[in-house]
Design a protein around this motif. Structure first.
Motif, PDB file in Angstrom:
ATOM      1  N   GLY A 252      89.536  89.062  66.526  1.00 33.71           N
ATOM      2  CA  GLY A 252      90.208  88.111  65.660  1.00 33.71           C
ATOM      3  C   GLY A 252      91.418  88.625  64.919  1.00 33.71           C
ATOM      4  N   LEU A 253      91.878  89.869  65.193  1.00 31.61           N
ATOM      5  CA  LEU A 253      93.071  90.400  64.535  1.00 31.61           C
ATOM      6  C   LEU A 253      94.260  90.219  65.464  1.00 31.61           C
ATOM      7  CD1 LEU A 253      94.501  92.012  62.275  1.00 31.61           C
ATOM      8  CD2 LEU A 253      93.870  94.089  63.516  1.00 31.61           C
ATOM      9  N   LEU A 367     100.448  90.075  60.212  1.00 32.10           N
ATOM     10  CA  LEU A 367      99.368  89.665  61.098  1.00 32.10           C
ATOM     11  C   LEU A 367      98.795  88.319  60.686  1.00 32.10           C
ATOM     12  CD1 LEU A 367      96.623  90.216  59.181  1.00 32.10           C
ATOM     13  CD2 LEU A 367      97.271  92.566  59.648  1.00 32.10           C
ATOM     14  N   ARG A 368      97.941  87.842  61.542  1.00 32.06           N
ATOM     15  CA  ARG A 368      97.069  86.736  61.177  1.00 32.06           C
ATOM     16  C   ARG A 368      95.663  87.116  61.631  1.00 32.06           C
ATOM     17  NH1 ARG A 368      95.702  83.031  65.085  1.00 32.06           N
ATOM     18  NH2 ARG A 368      96.664  83.325  67.127  1.00 32.06           N
ATOM     19  N   ALA A 369      94.686  86.589  60.952  1.00 34.05           N
ATOM     20  CA  ALA A 369      93.289  86.886  61.258  1.00 34.05           C
ATOM     21  C   ALA A 369      92.535  85.579  61.423  1.00 34.05           C
ATOM     22  CB  ALA A 369      92.656  87.725  60.148  1.00 34.05           C
ATOM     23  N   ASP A 370      91.771  85.486  62.501  1.00 34.98           N
ATOM     24  CA  ASP A 370      90.993  84.283  62.792  1.00 34.98           C
ATOM     25  C   ASP A 370      89.549  84.714  63.027  1.00 34.98           C
ATOM     26  OD1 ASP A 370      89.983  81.858  63.535  1.00 34.98           O
ATOM     27  OD2 ASP A 370      91.126  81.691  65.393  1.00 34.98           O
ATOM     28  N   ASN A 371      88.739  84.617  61.955  1.00 31.57           N
ATOM     29  CA  ASN A 371      87.338  85.062  62.010  1.00 31.57           C
ATOM     30  C   ASN A 371      87.211  86.509  62.462  1.00 31.57           C
ATOM     31  OD1 ASN A 371      85.900  82.827  61.007  1.00 31.57           O
ATOM     32  ND2 ASN A 371      86.105  81.766  62.966  1.00 31.57           N
ATOM     33  N   MET A 372      88.144  87.334  61.975  1.00 26.07           N
ATOM     34  CA  MET A 372      88.028  88.763  62.219  1.00 26.07           C
ATOM     35  C   MET A 372      86.739  89.255  61.585  1.00 26.07           C
ATOM     36  SD  MET A 372      90.889  91.647  61.291  1.00 26.07           S
ATOM     37  CE  MET A 372      90.900  91.190  59.549  1.00 26.07           C
ATOM     38  N   GLY A 473      81.029  90.270  57.529  1.00 27.71           N
ATOM     39  CA  GLY A 473      82.087  89.522  56.875  1.00 27.71           C
ATOM     40  C   GLY A 473      83.012  88.909  57.910  1.00 27.71           C
ATOM     41  N   LYS A 474      83.349  87.655  57.756  1.00 25.71           N
ATOM     42  CA  LYS A 474      84.312  86.992  58.632  1.00 25.71           C
ATOM     43  C   LYS A 474      85.567  86.709  57.825  1.00 25.71           C
ATOM     44  CE  LYS A 474      80.973  85.079  61.881  1.00 25.71           C
ATOM     45  NZ  LYS A 474      80.462  83.855  62.558  1.00 25.71           N
ATOM     46  N   ILE A 475      86.661  87.267  58.293  1.00 28.68           N
ATOM     47  CA  ILE A 475      87.904  87.286  57.523  1.00 28.68           C
ATOM     48  C   ILE A 475      88.965  86.493  58.275  1.00 28.68           C
ATOM     49  CG2 ILE A 475      89.652  88.792  56.495  1.00 28.68           C
ATOM     50  CD1 ILE A 475      87.525  91.041  56.613  1.00 28.68           C
ATOM     51  N   SER A 476      89.657  85.627  57.559  1.00 30.94           N
ATOM     52  CA  SER A 476      90.728  84.821  58.162  1.00 30.94           C
ATOM     53  C   SER A 476      91.886  84.708  57.192  1.00 30.94           C
ATOM     54  CB  SER A 476      90.236  83.414  58.518  1.00 30.94           C
ATOM     55  OG  SER A 476      89.183  83.438  59.463  1.00 30.94           O
TER      56      SER A 476
END
Length: 510
Positions: A252-253, A367-372, A473-476
């Motif tokens: 997700g990164l 960057l963007r993060a989508d459920n990283m 942890g889920k990071i966005s």
């Protein structure tokens, strides 16, 4: 109440250093029907990430970037391009009636190397004379290398078979001797030799002399010609690209400006085509290969000045985005270079020639993060060490002041001692992303959040049978991961955790 501190600290254990936690706020909690006390007050800054990792650097505007440079990823020396093996001996027979003989041979090379001119830095031309009967008087034999030149003259050596002897041996030192392997014609690897008995009258009428010559331990100083068309293995190895601040993150990164550059430097007078395999392995063992393809390495213009070039991999010509998004901790590399990929060419080489390839990773943390995902398991945790039956309910209260451009949803699970199965847990939308401007820079902190998680007596009873805790942890970034953010050292996350405990204490009659 050791267990309260553990439960609270787990939520921010993914990135806070111990020296960032202020435990002075924790108070001794005495047994009362219901009490509330602060546990942790912590601040995490992205400046900590830069301080912990030498591969994270700070730009003048305080933006963070990944920077990794290795000047020599691998080096291929001259000996790999032009190889001259030990030569076979050559024998001729000289008679009194035929005391002179001219002959020629092909210098043996490996891999289709065709030499035109060359100078040797080392080597010997060994000459052996042998006769079946002892010489009745001294016999002189001159051996000449017709296309070996020193000071403008062919190289010769006179070897004497002494009276009464049947064997004589001598050699020519080939250091700094120039060879014209064309023989003045359209030839390659040509060596012309002449053997002559200078005083044939000293030979018995029926005697003969066997002349055996051999080139040994040849080392090139420099050479020209065509060095063949073949593949040469790249010396495979690995490089440590470990980025300790990011190595626990998986999936997700998406880096928006990924780039990897291979810097080549060649003093070889031959074109090459490089096929380099790069396999990035992250801390979880996931492998993503960079599809580098065949890339040219241009021939040097002269033996002194290196020919330098840069080969850049970005989103337009490779899968570098996926390669770096895997957060490789180690990169394995191997492959081959093809010599003279276009066929026949005029090549040159010196003993110091070689090809060096270095690597440069220079990626802004934009960057963007989508459920990283961050997935950590903490082992050997003692959640309750004394009087767990006296706790009727426990509530953890979280206050977050978020200056990071990330949402974070956490899932905490308590794992059973024997099976490792989850027996209790909680979920929490812990962070809401701070707003950013068009360049991806945070403009202000997100509104302060207050969240609560309550554990009943029944839940606390189950937790007693756990000795591990799994934190996912889920990071966005904002807008469901579509928002691009740029990371700066001045981003901070403030988090405070308090506990409210309801006790059920049985008092003694006394």
């Amino acid at each position: 109440m050791k267990q309260l501190t553990i439960l609270a600290a787990l939520v921010i254990a993914m990135s806070c250093s111990k020296d960032k936690l202020d435990f002075d706020m924790a108070k001794d909690i005495r047994f009362q029907p219901e009490i509330e006390a602060p546990l942790i007050n912590a601040t995490l800054s992205l400046e900590d990430l830069e301080a912990r990792d030498s591969n994270i650097v700070v730009d003048p505007d305080n933006a963070l970037r990944i920077k990794y440079t290795k000047d020599s990823l691998f080096y291929i020396s001259a000996s790999e391009f032009v190889k001259i093996p030990e030569q076979n001996p050559v024998s001729v027979s000289l008679q009194k009636s035929a005391p002179q003989l001219d002959t020629d041979i092909q210098l043996g090379t490996l891999g289709g190397v065709e030499l035109g001119q060359a100078t040797f830095s080392a080597g010997f031309y060994v000459i052996n004379l042998e006769t079946t009967s002892p010489a009745v008087s001294a016999v002189d034999v001159e051996v000449t290398l017709k296309n070996a030149i020193q000071n403008g003259n062919p190289i010769s050596k006179t070897v004497t078979l002494s009276t009464g002897e049947t064997f004589a041996k001598d050699s020519i030192d080939l250091s700094n001797i120039e060879f014209d392997f064309t023989g003045g014609q359209q030839k390659v690897n040509y060596i012309g030799m002449s053997m002559e008995v200078l005083n044939p009258s000293a030979m018995a009428p029926s005697s003969s002399i066997e002349v055996t010559t051999q080139f040994k331990r040849l080392g090139l100083e420099e050479a020209t010609g065509f060095f063949g068309q073949r593949s040469i293995n790249i010396p495979g190895s690995s490089l440590d690209l470990d980025i300790s601040g990011l190595d626990d993150l998986v999936n997700g990164l998406y880096l928006t400006e990924p780039k990897l550059t291979l810097n080549t430097s060649s003093t070889l007078g031959a074109n090459l085509s490089m096929n380099l395999d790069l396999d990035g392995i992250n801390s979880k063992g996931d492998v993503v290969s960079l599809d580098a393809g065949n890339k040219p390495i241009a021939a040097a213009d002269d033996p002194i000045t290196p020919k330098q070039n840069s080969i850049t991999f970005d989103k337009s010509n490779s899968n570098i985005a996926d390669f770096l998004a895997n957060i490789p901790a180690e990169v394995l590399y191997s492959g081959e270079v093809e010599l003279n990929p276009s066929g026949m060419a005029n090549n040159f080489i010196t003993k110091n020639s070689g090809v060096k390839v270095g690597v440069d990773v220079d990626v802004p943390l934009r960057l963007r993060a989508d459920n990283m995902q961050l997935d950590k398991i903490l082992d050997d945790i003692d959640f309750f060490s004394e009087n767990p039956e006296e706790v009727e309910a426990l509530t953890l209260i979280f206050y977050t002041d978020n200056g990071f451009p990330f949402d974070m949803f956490v899932d905490v699970q308590f794992l059973e001692i024997n099976t490792g199965d989850s027996i209790q847990g909680f979920q929490l939308p812990l962070l809401k992303a701070a707003p950013v401007d068009g360049s991806g820079r945070v403009t202000s902190n997100a509104p302060v959040e207050r969240l609560e998680v309550t554990f009943t007596a029944e839940m606390l009873d189950r937790i007693q049978h756990a000795n591990k805790l799994r934190f996912v942890g889920k990071i966005s970034t904002a807008n469901s991961g579509s928002q691009v953010a740029t990371l700066y050292t001045d981003y901070e996350l403030g988090i405070r955790i308090a506990a409210r405990v309801k006790l059920n204490v049985k008092l003694n009659d006394e």
